[in-house]
Design a protein around this motif. Structure first.
Motif, mmCIF file in Angstrom:
data_model
loop_
_atom_site.group_PDB
_atom_site.id
_atom_site.type_symbol
_atom_site.label_atom_id
_atom_site.label_comp_id
_atom_site.label_asym_id
_atom_site.label_seq_id
_atom_site.Cartn_x
_atom_site.Cartn_y
_atom_site.Cartn_z
ATOM 1 N N GLN A 77 44.396 42.171 43.324
ATOM 2 C CA GLN A 77 44.552 40.791 42.847
ATOM 3 C C GLN A 77 43.272 39.990 43.062
ATOM 4 O O GLN A 77 42.832 39.252 42.178
ATOM 5 N N MET A 78 42.660 40.123 44.220
ATOM 6 C CA MET A 78 41.425 39.393 44.506
ATOM 7 C C MET A 78 40.308 39.847 43.579
ATOM 8 O O MET A 78 39.558 39.035 43.035
ATOM 9 N N SER A 79 40.197 41.149 43.375
ATOM 10 C CA SER A 79 39.154 41.684 42.505
ATOM 11 C C SER A 79 39.294 41.159 41.082
ATOM 12 O O SER A 79 38.319 40.696 40.475
ATOM 13 N N PHE A 80 40.504 41.212 40.540
ATOM 14 C CA PHE A 80 40.735 40.737 39.176
ATOM 15 C C PHE A 80 40.494 39.231 39.054
ATOM 16 O O PHE A 80 39.915 38.767 38.070
ATOM 17 N N SER A 81 40.959 38.486 40.041
ATOM 18 C CA SER A 81 40.831 37.023 39.978
ATOM 19 C C SER A 81 39.368 36.591 39.982
ATOM 20 O O SER A 81 38.958 35.724 39.196
ATOM 21 N N LEU A 82 38.564 37.195 40.851
ATOM 22 C CA LEU A 82 37.150 36.821 40.902
ATOM 23 C C LEU A 82 36.403 37.272 39.658
ATOM 24 O O LEU A 82 35.517 36.565 39.168
ATOM 25 N N ARG A 83 36.743 38.437 39.130
ATOM 26 C CA ARG A 83 36.102 38.874 37.890
ATOM 27 C C ARG A 83 36.445 37.920 36.755
ATOM 28 O O ARG A 83 35.585 37.575 35.936
ATOM 29 N N MET A 84 37.700 37.491 36.697
ATOM 30 C CA MET A 84 38.120 36.555 35.660
ATOM 31 C C MET A 84 37.344 35.247 35.749
ATOM 32 O O MET A 84 36.880 34.706 34.752
ATOM 33 N N SER A 152 27.014 40.153 44.529
ATOM 34 C CA SER A 152 27.832 40.637 43.413
ATOM 35 C C SER A 152 29.280 40.203 43.602
ATOM 36 O O SER A 152 29.748 40.018 44.733
ATOM 37 N N VAL A 153 29.972 40.049 42.490
ATOM 38 C CA VAL A 153 31.381 39.683 42.536
ATOM 39 C C VAL A 153 32.187 40.765 43.254
ATOM 40 O O VAL A 153 33.110 40.468 44.031
ATOM 41 N N GLU A 154 31.830 42.022 43.024
ATOM 42 C CA GLU A 154 32.536 43.135 43.669
ATOM 43 C C GLU A 154 32.399 43.066 45.190
ATOM 44 O O GLU A 154 33.376 43.273 45.922
ATOM 45 N N ALA A 155 31.179 42.781 45.665
ATOM 46 C CA ALA A 155 30.952 42.710 47.113
ATOM 47 C C ALA A 155 31.699 41.535 47.731
ATOM 48 O O ALA A 155 32.264 41.646 48.826
ATOM 49 N N ILE A 156 31.731 40.403 47.032
ATOM 50 C CA ILE A 156 32.444 39.231 47.546
ATOM 51 C C ILE A 156 33.934 39.535 47.639
ATOM 52 O O ILE A 156 34.584 39.250 48.646
ATOM 53 N N SER A 157 34.473 40.118 46.588
ATOM 54 C CA SER A 157 35.888 40.472 46.570
ATOM 55 C C SER A 157 36.236 41.420 47.713
ATOM 56 O O SER A 157 37.226 41.231 48.423
ATOM 57 N N GLU A 158 35.410 42.436 47.897
ATOM 58 C CA GLU A 158 35.647 43.410 48.969
ATOM 59 C C GLU A 158 35.625 42.733 50.332
ATOM 60 O O GLU A 158 36.472 42.999 51.185
ATOM 61 N N ASN A 159 34.680 41.837 50.537
ATOM 62 C CA ASN A 159 34.565 41.175 51.831
ATOM 63 C C ASN A 159 35.703 40.194 52.098
ATOM 64 O O ASN A 159 36.117 40.030 53.248
ATOM 65 N N VAL A 160 36.211 39.548 51.046
ATOM 66 C CA VAL A 160 37.371 38.672 51.221
ATOM 67 C C VAL A 160 38.563 39.498 51.703
ATOM 68 O O VAL A 160 39.253 39.130 52.663
ATOM 69 N N GLY A 161 38.798 40.625 51.043
ATOM 70 C CA GLY A 161 39.900 41.492 51.448
ATOM 71 C C GLY A 161 39.737 42.032 52.851
ATOM 72 O O GLY A 161 40.689 42.051 53.640
ATOM 73 N N HIS A 162 38.514 42.457 53.175
ATOM 74 C CA HIS A 162 38.255 42.987 54.512
ATOM 75 C C HIS A 162 38.479 41.926 55.592
ATOM 76 O O HIS A 162 39.130 42.193 56.606
ATOM 77 N N SER A 163 37.939 40.735 55.372
ATOM 78 C CA SER A 163 38.066 39.698 56.400
ATOM 79 C C SER A 163 39.522 39.278 56.570
ATOM 80 O O SER A 163 39.975 39.022 57.690
ATOM 81 N N PHE A 164 40.279 39.243 55.459
ATOM 82 C CA PHE A 164 41.688 38.871 55.531
ATOM 83 C C PHE A 164 42.457 39.841 56.429
ATOM 84 O O PHE A 164 43.174 39.433 57.352
#
Length: 212
Positions: A77-84, A152-164
């Protein structure tokens, strides 16, 4: 919903601060007093839009990813939302306005909290809320500065998920495994499905703001 759709278009094009209630009333061809009968303040309109968008964004996960774990669904969900947001400047403009309001940021966190608890994310409510607030607010601050920071959007998304999930007490090893298990979903095929769901399920007309 006609008022909400019109206001959403104006906010996305011009920004929340520059659009006045009289502008929305004129665009809807109604009086300002009638507009305020339904939406007493401009921020109530923005709040309504935010809730509609958030609920629509979760529809894809709720209907198409039910076989996956809550952790996997969160990452996707985070990955798709940030890409959008990255691919649709008008939507990013709108969400940037949301994060400039502490009240609306809190509302976004609460809507997300309800969804996370509904799909079975483990943890005490207060811990999940804290983790959302920290990871998403921090992640979005980086996202809005991604070009300056060359992130990158991918790196930001990954880090949001990791930190959560780190804040919820998961190990780095398990989080990495969860993230790797979602790789096949982070493709154009699944992303286009997600966007198509937004177009067909959202109560707000997104045809001009989100491209497929």
């Amino acid at each position: 919903m006609e008022i909400v759709n019109t206001a959403f278009r104006l906010f996305a094009e011009s920004g929340y601060d520059l659009v006045q209630m009289k502008d929305i009333a004129e665009a809807c061809d109604i009086s300002k007093s009638l507009l305020q009968h339904y939406f007493p303040k401009k921020i109530v309109l923005l709040s309504t839009m935010l809730n509609e968008l958030m609920l629509s964004a979760f529809t894809y996960s709720n209907e198409q990813l039910t076989a996956l774990s809550a952790e996997q669904r969160t990452m996707i969900q985070m990955s798709f939302s940030l890409r959008m947001l990255d691919e649709n400047p008008k939507i990013e403009h709108f969400i940037r306005d949301v994060f400039q309001s502490p009240d609306l940021t809190t509302e976004l966190v609460l809507v997300t909290l309800d969804w996370l608890e509904a799909i079975g994310v483990d943890g005490e409510t207060i811990a999940i809320r804290y983790a959302i607030n920290f990871s998403v607010s921090g992640g979005m601050a980086v996202f809005f500065k991604r070009k300056l920071l060359r992130a990158s959007v991918e790196a930001i998304s990954e880090n949001v998920g990791h930190s959560f999930y780190l804040l919820l007490g998961e190990s780095t090893e398990k989080i990495n495994q969860i993230y790797l298990s979602t790789a096949k979903y982070n493709t154009d095929h699944y992303y286009e499905q997600f966007v198509d769901y937004l177009h067909t399920h959202a109560t707000i007309d997104l045809s001009l703001e989100i491209k497929i």
